[in-house]
Design an enzyme around this catalytic site. Structure first.
Site, PDB file in Angstrom:
ATOM      1  CD  GLU A  22      63.586  43.247  43.322  1.00 28.92           C
ATOM      2  OE1 GLU A  22      64.665  42.230  43.478  1.00 28.92           O
ATOM      3  OE2 GLU A  22      63.232  43.250  42.167  1.00 28.92           O
TER       4      GLU A  22
ATOM      5  CB  CYS B  95      61.613  52.996  41.377  1.00 32.69           C
ATOM      6  SG  CYS B  95      60.573  52.036  40.557  1.00 32.69           S
TER       7      CYS B  95
ATOM      8  CB  CYS C 120      51.498  42.627  38.981  1.00 28.07           C
ATOM      9  SG  CYS C 120      50.600  43.977  38.105  1.00 28.07           S
TER      10      CYS C 120
ATOM     11  CB  CYS D   5      52.383  43.811  31.184  1.00 23.30           C
ATOM     12  SG  CYS D   5      51.290  44.904  31.716  1.00 23.30           S
TER      13      CYS D   5
ATOM     14  CB  CYS E  59      56.026  43.073  33.241  1.00 25.74           C
ATOM     15  SG  CYS E  59      56.249  43.330  34.918  1.00 25.74           S
TER      16      CYS E  59
ATOM     17  CB  CYS F 135      61.678  49.917  33.248  1.00 23.29           C
ATOM     18  SG  CYS F 135      59.916  50.180  32.936  1.00 23.29           S
TER      19      CYS F 135
HETATM   20  S1  SF4 Z   1      54.219  46.176  33.732  1.00 22.25           S
HETATM   21 FE1  SF4 Z   1      54.290  44.664  35.384  1.00 22.25          FE
HETATM   22  S2  SF4 Z   1      54.030  45.380  37.280  1.00 22.25           S
HETATM   23 FE2  SF4 Z   1      53.356  47.120  35.540  1.00 22.25          FE
HETATM   24  S3  SF4 Z   1      51.302  46.431  35.605  1.00 22.25           S
HETATM   25 FE3  SF4 Z   1      52.288  45.299  33.886  1.00 22.25          FE
HETATM   26  S4  SF4 Z   1      52.562  43.249  34.914  1.00 22.25           S
HETATM   27 FE4  SF4 Z   1      51.924  44.819  36.311  1.00 22.25          FE
END
Ligand code: SF4
Length: 358
Positions: free
Chosen positions: A97, A114, A121, A125, A128, A346
């Site tokens: 996206e 963005c 990923c 995190c 996220c 975000c």
């Molecule tokens: S916030 Fe999400 S996309 Fe960004 S580094 Fe952490 S896990 Fe990866």
């Protein structure tokens, strides 16, 4: 069904000078490379077949060996606040996206795009959505540039004045874990013969891949943003497990060693999680941690979703946190979530996963 990636190199991943050299290897004069570049990067045409000032035989020669198309827009959502979220689908079936965020500040339009650097990923995190995607890969430079060209083409079709002015690598993925393709894309963005973005209008954000922060500082004068989100190793280890590999002290030292361009600041992103990192003690630790560094702190109250246990802090808590930072002389601002109604804020990007679940 999963299709294979197009094996042909995509010319959107080439600088102007590289295209000129490339057409010579095809037995063509270098000006054909300039025409090709102009059609793709200035006229934003949707592929070599549409560059009508090139001879048909040359177009066919290029198309036989090279792809020239942007990734296809599979779905587009428009927020009440004007934010546009684009879902792209690559030939191998992965989705990613980009979010276009129009703003008017000081009477001038600042339209930020963005972009994603990966289609998921590995950093994991805990707040996220992207982290929960199971099947993913790095994006190639051409796919990153392709997001920008495709969105620019789309917004120009709506309003001739609409112009992407700023690029932030804050979409899906950890940009510094796809270092080669992300830095190539940044160089193509800055190519004075091409899209010619000023380096101050490009921001690369990282969760703290410390060795790559040093590499980036040596190699590219782009803006740097750090997704910090905690003020102790204990909390950061929990919220962002990457901290176990590169703890806070190493990350902050990388910022102190960074060859920052004159009159620039680091952007510090701080996603606020209720009861986890939002106390006044956290605010004071944040001040001490960043002491002496040129920073602006973006406070981002969590945008909750079904794949995180964390929740958003109260408005009063966020305001008190901001006030505490400001009292200490810190440049801090609460960022209002843009595109919240279309899951474009975000930490909410998730490609097709989110289309299904959002
Ligand atoms: S916030 Fe999400 S996309 Fe960004 S580094 Fe952490 S896990 Fe990866």
């Amino acid at each position: 069904m999963r299709a294979d990636l197009d094996a042909r190199p995509n010319l959107l991943g080439f600088m102007a000078s590289e295209l000129e050299a490339l057409v010579k290897t095809l037995g063509q004069p270098s000006y054909r490379g300039r025409q090709l570049h102009h059609g793709l990067f200035h006229k934003l045409l949707p592929g070599v077949a549409a560059i009508s000032d090139l001879p048909k035989a040359f177009r066919e020669l290029v198309a036989a060996s090279f792809a020239t198309e942007t990734p296809s827009i599979h779905r587009q959502q428009i927020s009440q606040d004007g934010t546009r979220k684009y879902l792209f689908r690559a030939p191998d079936g992965v989705t990613f996206e980009a979010v276009y965020i129009p703003e008017v500040a000081k009477g001038r339009g600042t339209n930020t795009l963005c972009v994603s650097s990966q289609t998921g990923c590995s950093v994991g995190c805990k707040f996220c959505f992207t982290a929960s995607i199971k099947r993913w890969r790095n994006l190639m430079a051409a796919e990153i540039i392709g997001q920008i060209i495709a969105v620019q083409r789309d917004v120009t079709a709506i309003s001739a004045d609409a112009q992407v002015t700023n690029i932030v690598f804050m979409g899906m993925g950890e940009p510094l874990l796809n270092y080669a393709e992300v830095t190539r894309a940044a160089r193509i963005l800055m190519d004075p013969e091409g899209l010619s973005f000023a380096s101050r209008r490009i921001t690369i954000s990282t969760s703290g891949i410390v060795p790559r922060i040093y590499d980036l500082g040596r190699e590219l004068p782009v803006q740097l943003a750090i997704s910090l989100n905690a003020t102790t190793d204990e909390i950061r280890n929990e919220v962002m497990p990457i901290n176990k590999k590169w703890p806070l002290a190493a990350l902050i030292q990388a910022l102190r060693d960074y060859p920052l361009q004159p009159r620039r600041r680091f952007t510090i992103e701080y996603v606020m999680l209720r009861g986890k990192n939002d106390s006044l003690a956290d605010a004071n630790r944040l001040v001490r941690l960043l002491q002496g560094l040129p920073v602006k702190v973006n406070l981002l109250p969590l945008n909750g979703h079904e794949r995180t246990d964390y929740t958003s802090p109260t408005e009063a808590t966020v305001l008190a946190f901001e006030a505490e930072l400001r009292r200490a002389g810190m440049n801090a601002i609460i960022r209002t979530a843009r595109g919240r109604d279309i899951d474009a804020a975000c930490g909410q990007l998730g490609g097709a996963d989110h289309v299904q679940n959002g």
